[in-house]
Design an enzyme around this catalytic site. Structure first.
Site, PDB file in Angstrom:
ATOM      1  CB  CYS A  68      -0.764  -0.084   1.270  1.00  0.00           C
ATOM      2  SG  CYS A  68      -1.902  -1.731   1.533  1.00  0.00           S
ATOM      3  CB  CYS A  71       0.812   1.482   4.649  1.00  0.00           C
ATOM      4  SG  CYS A  71       0.679   1.085   6.292  1.00  0.00           S
ATOM      5  CB  CYS A 108     -10.002   1.245  16.697  1.00  0.00           C
ATOM      6  SG  CYS A 108     -11.428   2.108  16.803  1.00  0.00           S
ATOM      7  CB  CYS A 139     -13.224  -1.023  16.267  1.00  0.00           C
ATOM      8  SG  CYS A 139     -12.882  -0.890  14.456  1.00  0.00           S
TER       9      CYS A 139
HETATM   10  N1  SAM Z   1      -3.273  -4.006   7.509  1.00  0.00           N
HETATM   11  C1  SAM Z   1      -4.719  -3.661   7.954  1.00  0.00           C
HETATM   12  C2  SAM Z   1      -5.374  -3.123   6.362  1.00  0.00           C
HETATM   13  O1  SAM Z   1      -4.593  -2.757   5.827  1.00  0.00           O
HETATM   14  O2  SAM Z   1      -6.643  -3.401   6.343  1.00  0.00           O
HETATM   15  C3  SAM Z   1      -5.056  -2.875   8.864  1.00  0.00           C
HETATM   16  C4  SAM Z   1      -4.377  -1.662   9.025  1.00  0.00           C
HETATM   17  S1  SAM Z   1      -4.039  -0.325   7.958  1.00  0.00           S
HETATM   18  C5  SAM Z   1      -2.892   0.636   8.556  1.00  0.00           C
HETATM   19  C6  SAM Z   1      -5.606   0.538   8.328  1.00  0.00           C
HETATM   20  C7  SAM Z   1      -5.905   1.562   7.240  1.00  0.00           C
HETATM   21  O3  SAM Z   1      -5.325   2.753   7.500  1.00  0.00           O
HETATM   22  C8  SAM Z   1      -5.717   1.640   5.650  1.00  0.00           C
HETATM   23  O4  SAM Z   1      -6.678   0.872   5.057  1.00  0.00           O
HETATM   24  C9  SAM Z   1      -5.720   3.051   5.315  1.00  0.00           C
HETATM   25  O5  SAM Z   1      -6.940   3.367   4.756  1.00  0.00           O
HETATM   26  C10 SAM Z   1      -5.292   3.797   6.715  1.00  0.00           C
HETATM   27  N2  SAM Z   1      -3.996   4.486   6.469  1.00  0.00           N
HETATM   28  C11 SAM Z   1      -2.814   3.579   6.357  1.00  0.00           C
HETATM   29  N3  SAM Z   1      -1.789   4.632   6.342  1.00  0.00           N
HETATM   30  C12 SAM Z   1      -2.356   5.948   6.234  1.00  0.00           C
HETATM   31  C13 SAM Z   1      -1.687   7.178   5.880  1.00  0.00           C
HETATM   32  N4  SAM Z   1      -0.348   7.494   5.751  1.00  0.00           N
HETATM   33  N5  SAM Z   1      -2.633   8.123   5.759  1.00  0.00           N
HETATM   34  C14 SAM Z   1      -3.880   7.804   6.101  1.00  0.00           C
HETATM   35  N6  SAM Z   1      -4.450   6.935   6.191  1.00  0.00           N
HETATM   36  C15 SAM Z   1      -3.708   5.754   6.241  1.00  0.00           C
HETATM   37 FE1  SF4 Z   2      -1.513  -2.066   3.760  1.00  0.00          FE
HETATM   38 FE2  SF4 Z   2      -0.290  -1.057   5.794  1.00  0.00          FE
HETATM   39 FE3  SF4 Z   2      -2.413  -2.259   5.935  1.00  0.00          FE
HETATM   40 FE4  SF4 Z   2      -0.267  -3.413   5.645  1.00  0.00          FE
HETATM   41  S1  SF4 Z   2      -0.575  -2.572   7.461  1.00  0.00           S
HETATM   42  S2  SF4 Z   2      -2.231  -3.941   4.542  1.00  0.00           S
HETATM   43  S3  SF4 Z   2       0.725  -2.018   4.189  1.00  0.00           S
HETATM   44  S4  SF4 Z   2      -2.368  -0.605   4.957  1.00  0.00           S
END
Ligand code: SAM
Ligand code: SF4
Ligand code: DTB
Length: 352
Positions: A68, A71, A108, A139
């Protein structure tokens, strides 16, 4: 059988289908008209001066195999984010108690997994049960779920599962290549079928077009039923991630996105999510005006900063906002006449 009753529930809620062009037409309204319409819709279904508070904790950080582009927890990018194994139960409970003491209603827990294993689900189910026993709503966001896992979490006491679509189906491939949009929809269906509340939203400011933002909202609004909770994140640009150099989105375009989410999903709780640390108080007030009625509350999101609790408390005081569940006024659900509800609400708050 289950699918039929779920879409019947959507019909009972009076849900309609939205085309991307119809949503684009909302975006194109004069700004004041759009915000006025969103606020009017908001008052039909929600207490106008209440905002729900959720606290967030990263229970397993970094080293995620997914790519992603936004991320900081992806193992593919060189960021300063530390890597941590699943936190011990006591550490999580300590954070949950602290969140409750500062006024959070929901706790959460987020894990940087692509898809949890059976053992990982066992461990998170234990956390969910313990957090629930503290009197908090629960959550989790753990990535993609396999058959049976949502039911196990539900049985442990899970109230909401967060799994974001992130953006439109068309733009998705420019942001994530390691899983498909359909994978996300499949997990959301598992959550819905298990009877857990769905928390699903996305991110703006990733270089997407307005049509992409409208496409995301259409996907969310046309779910049958649409999610109970819709987080709208403003991209937090973390050095080392591919999107670190992305240009800022016009803040009014962000407000428009909140307003459009409110109009198309009138009963959902719209969360003004990541990105608040970079917003001033006036912009946040405008987001509440446009229909946002939930925030992440606590000094930290998952790995990045969130406004300090004291700053949020001061903002709420200045705006006369009360945390959801703490007001004596009842939620004016199913209201036909918003003005009557406003009067009822104003009377309940006469001493305020
Ligand atoms: N790994 C799991 C997933 O991706 O479903 C759960 C954790 S993930 C970090 C949850 C959400 O955080 C992501 O789907 C994204 O929408 C949001 N997110 C992550 N990094 C971000 C960023 N730099 N700015 C804004 N939202 C972010
Ligand atoms: Fe994607 Fe970050 Fe969630 Fe991993 S933790 S699945 S890199 S949003
Ligand atoms: C959501 O939509 N936003 C939250 C929560 N769901 C899990 C996460 C925001 C993460 C922002 C970047 C970080 O702190 O790592």
């Amino acid at each position: 059988m289950e699918a039929i009753s779920i879409s019947r529930r959507a019909a009972q809620l009076g849900q309609r289908n939205w085309s991307v062009d119809e949503i684009l037409a909302l975006y194109a309204l004069p700004f004041m008209d759009l915000v006025f319409r969103a606020q009017t819709e908001h008052r039909k279904h929600h207490a106008p001066n209440e905002v729900q508070l959720s606290s967030l904790l990263s229970i397993k950080t970094g080293a995620c195999p997914e790519d992603c582009a936004y991320c900081p927890q992806s193992s593919r990018y060189d960021t300063d984010t530390p890597t941590e194994k699943l936190l011990p139960v006591q550490e999580v409970l300590e954070a949950a108690r602290k969140a409750k003491a500062s006024g959070a209603q929901r706790f959460c827990m987020g894990a940087a997994w692509r898809s949890p294993t059976a053992r990982q689900i066992d461990a998170v189910a234990e956390l969910v049960a313990e957090v629930k026993a503290l009197g908090l709503e629960t959550c989790v966001t753990l990535g993609m779920l396999k058959d049976g896992q949502a039911e196990q979490l539900r049985d442990a006491g899970l109230d909401y599962y967060n799994h974001n679509l992130d953006t439109s189906p068309e733009f998705y491939g420019s942001i994530i290549t390691t899983r498909r949009y359909q994978d996300r929809l499949d997990t959301l269906a598992r959550v819905r079928n298990a009877g857990i509340n769905v928390c699903c939203g996305g991110i703006v400011g990733m270089g997407e077009s307005r049509r992409d933002r409208a496409g995301l909202i259409a996907e969310l609004a046309n779910m049958a039923p649409y999610p109970e909770s819709v987080p709208i994140n403003n991209l937090v640009k973390v050095p080392g991630t591919p999107l670190a150099g992305e240009a800022d989105i016009d803040p009014f375009e962000f407000v428009r996105t909140i307003a459009v989410a409110r109009i198309t999903m009138p009963r959902t709780v719209v969360r003004l999510s990541a990105g608040r640390e970079q917003m001033d108080d006036s912009l946040q007030a405008l987001c509440f005006m446009a229909g946002a009625n939930s925030i992440f509350y606590g000094d930290q999101l998952l790995t990045t900063a969130n406004p300090q609790v004291l700053r949020d408390q001061a903002l709420f005081e200045r705006l006369d906002i009360v945390p959801a569940g703490m007001s004596s006024a009842k939620m004016p659900l199913d209201a036909e006449a918003p003005i009557a509800n406003d009067l009822e609400y104003a009377t309940a708050h006469a001493a305020h």
